[in-house]
Design a protein around this motif. Structure first.
Motif, PDB file in Angstrom:
ATOM      1  N   SER A 111      -6.908  -5.128   2.197  1.00 42.94           N
ATOM      2  CA  SER A 111      -7.384  -5.813   3.401  1.00 42.94           C
ATOM      3  C   SER A 111      -8.690  -6.549   3.123  1.00 42.94           C
ATOM      4  O   SER A 111      -8.850  -7.714   3.511  1.00 42.94           O
ATOM      5  CB  SER A 111      -7.589  -4.809   4.539  1.00 42.94           C
ATOM      6  OG  SER A 111      -6.364  -4.228   4.906  1.00 42.94           O
ATOM      7  N   GLU A 112      -9.618  -5.901   2.456  1.00 43.72           N
ATOM      8  CA  GLU A 112     -10.892  -6.535   2.123  1.00 43.72           C
ATOM      9  C   GLU A 112     -10.676  -7.722   1.189  1.00 43.72           C
ATOM     10  O   GLU A 112     -11.280  -8.783   1.359  1.00 43.72           O
ATOM     11  CB  GLU A 112     -11.841  -5.531   1.481  1.00 43.72           C
ATOM     12  CG  GLU A 112     -12.343  -4.475   2.439  1.00 43.72           C
ATOM     13  CD  GLU A 112     -13.180  -3.400   1.771  1.00 43.72           C
ATOM     14  OE1 GLU A 112     -13.558  -3.568   0.582  1.00 43.72           O
ATOM     15  OE2 GLU A 112     -13.456  -2.395   2.431  1.00 43.72           O
ATOM     16  N   ASP A 160      -1.004   4.642   1.083  1.00 45.64           N
ATOM     17  CA  ASP A 160      -2.276   4.940   0.431  1.00 45.64           C
ATOM     18  C   ASP A 160      -3.352   4.169   1.192  1.00 45.64           C
ATOM     19  O   ASP A 160      -3.484   2.959   1.045  1.00 45.64           O
ATOM     20  CB  ASP A 160      -2.217   4.503  -1.035  1.00 45.64           C
ATOM     21  CG  ASP A 160      -3.480   4.816  -1.809  1.00 45.64           C
ATOM     22  OD1 ASP A 160      -4.541   5.005  -1.191  1.00 45.64           O
ATOM     23  OD2 ASP A 160      -3.397   4.858  -3.055  1.00 45.64           O
ATOM     24  N   LEU A 161      -4.102   4.880   2.032  1.00 42.08           N
ATOM     25  CA  LEU A 161      -5.090   4.224   2.888  1.00 42.08           C
ATOM     26  C   LEU A 161      -6.199   3.544   2.101  1.00 42.08           C
ATOM     27  O   LEU A 161      -6.706   2.501   2.509  1.00 42.08           O
ATOM     28  CB  LEU A 161      -5.670   5.228   3.882  1.00 42.08           C
ATOM     29  CG  LEU A 161      -4.696   5.717   4.953  1.00 42.08           C
ATOM     30  CD1 LEU A 161      -5.341   6.788   5.821  1.00 42.08           C
ATOM     31  CD2 LEU A 161      -4.191   4.572   5.801  1.00 42.08           C
ATOM     32  N   ASP A 162      -6.580   4.126   0.966  1.00 45.44           N
ATOM     33  CA  ASP A 162      -7.598   3.485   0.129  1.00 45.44           C
ATOM     34  C   ASP A 162      -7.097   2.146  -0.398  1.00 45.44           C
ATOM     35  O   ASP A 162      -7.814   1.151  -0.394  1.00 45.44           O
ATOM     36  CB  ASP A 162      -7.999   4.386  -1.036  1.00 45.44           C
ATOM     37  CG  ASP A 162      -8.808   5.591  -0.598  1.00 45.44           C
ATOM     38  OD1 ASP A 162      -9.486   5.497   0.453  1.00 45.44           O
ATOM     39  OD2 ASP A 162      -8.769   6.610  -1.294  1.00 45.44           O
ATOM     40  N   CYS A 163      -5.862   2.131  -0.826  1.00 44.39           N
ATOM     41  CA  CYS A 163      -5.253   0.896  -1.319  1.00 44.39           C
ATOM     42  C   CYS A 163      -5.160  -0.135  -0.191  1.00 44.39           C
ATOM     43  O   CYS A 163      -5.474  -1.312  -0.381  1.00 44.39           O
ATOM     44  CB  CYS A 163      -3.869   1.192  -1.894  1.00 44.39           C
ATOM     45  SG  CYS A 163      -3.019  -0.248  -2.552  1.00 44.39           S
ATOM     46  N   TYR A 164      -4.748   0.309   0.991  1.00 43.87           N
ATOM     47  CA  TYR A 164      -4.636  -0.583   2.147  1.00 43.87           C
ATOM     48  C   TYR A 164      -5.993  -1.207   2.482  1.00 43.87           C
ATOM     49  O   TYR A 164      -6.093  -2.409   2.729  1.00 43.87           O
ATOM     50  CB  TYR A 164      -4.076   0.177   3.348  1.00 43.87           C
ATOM     51  CG  TYR A 164      -3.961  -0.658   4.592  1.00 43.87           C
ATOM     52  CD1 TYR A 164      -3.001  -1.668   4.680  1.00 43.87           C
ATOM     53  CD2 TYR A 164      -4.798  -0.460   5.671  1.00 43.87           C
ATOM     54  CE1 TYR A 164      -2.893  -2.448   5.817  1.00 43.87           C
ATOM     55  CE2 TYR A 164      -4.700  -1.235   6.812  1.00 43.87           C
ATOM     56  CZ  TYR A 164      -3.744  -2.214   6.877  1.00 43.87           C
ATOM     57  OH  TYR A 164      -3.642  -2.993   7.995  1.00 43.87           O
ATOM     58  N   GLN A 165      -7.032  -0.402   2.459  1.00 40.04           N
ATOM     59  CA  GLN A 165      -8.369  -0.911   2.754  1.00 40.04           C
ATOM     60  C   GLN A 165      -8.815  -1.923   1.697  1.00 40.04           C
ATOM     61  O   GLN A 165      -9.351  -2.981   2.025  1.00 40.04           O
ATOM     62  CB  GLN A 165      -9.377   0.226   2.832  1.00 40.04           C
ATOM     63  CG  GLN A 165     -10.766  -0.242   3.197  1.00 40.04           C
ATOM     64  CD  GLN A 165     -11.740   0.904   3.386  1.00 40.04           C
ATOM     65  OE1 GLN A 165     -11.373   2.058   3.360  1.00 40.04           O
ATOM     66  NE2 GLN A 165     -12.997   0.564   3.571  1.00 40.04           N
ATOM     67  N   GLU A 166      -8.572  -1.608   0.438  1.00 42.19           N
ATOM     68  CA  GLU A 166      -8.947  -2.532  -0.646  1.00 42.19           C
ATOM     69  C   GLU A 166      -8.192  -3.856  -0.513  1.00 42.19           C
ATOM     70  O   GLU A 166      -8.773  -4.934  -0.666  1.00 42.19           O
ATOM     71  CB  GLU A 166      -8.664  -1.908  -2.013  1.00 42.19           C
ATOM     72  CG  GLU A 166      -9.614  -0.808  -2.397  1.00 42.19           C
ATOM     73  CD  GLU A 166     -11.005  -1.332  -2.702  1.00 42.19           C
ATOM     74  OE1 GLU A 166     -11.140  -2.424  -3.280  1.00 42.19           O
ATOM     75  OE2 GLU A 166     -11.964  -0.632  -2.329  1.00 42.19           O
ATOM     76  N   SER A 185       0.812  -1.217   0.000  1.00 43.55           N
ATOM     77  CA  SER A 185       0.000   0.000   0.000  1.00 43.55           C
ATOM     78  C   SER A 185       0.843   1.263   0.000  1.00 43.55           C
ATOM     79  O   SER A 185       0.328   2.359  -0.150  1.00 43.55           O
ATOM     80  CB  SER A 185      -0.912   0.024   1.236  1.00 43.55           C
ATOM     81  OG  SER A 185      -1.767  -1.072   1.229  1.00 43.55           O
TER      82      SER A 185
END
Length: 63
Positions: free
Chosen positions: A49-50, A41-47, A34
C-alpha cells in the motif's frame, strides 16, 4: 467517469479523493498479492500500500 490518468494527475496535485479512488480500484490486487499462501500477510499489505502511493505520486504522466 474519470480515467486512471486523470485520477493520477489529480492525486499528484494533492486531491485526496482521487488518491482514494485509485487505491480502491487497485485494492483487490494489493490484497491478492498480500495473500500468496492462503493467508493475508498484513505487513506485506501495508508495504504494498505504501509503495503503491509512492508510485502514484512519482509516476510521470505523458501528454
Amino acid at each position: 467517469m474519470e480515467t486512471i490518468t486523470s485520477l493520477v494527475i489529480e492525486a499528484q496535485g494533492g486531491d485526496k479523493k482521487a488518491m482514494e479512488q485509485l487505491y480502491q480500484q487497485f485494492r483487490p490486487l494489493l490484497l491478492k498479492e498480500s495473500a500468496r499462501y492462503g493467508e493475508l500477510d498484513l505487513d506485506c499489505y501495508q508495504e504494498l500500500s505504501e509503495h503503491f502511493i509512492r508510485l502514484i505520486l512519482d509516476f510521470k504522466v505523458r501528454p
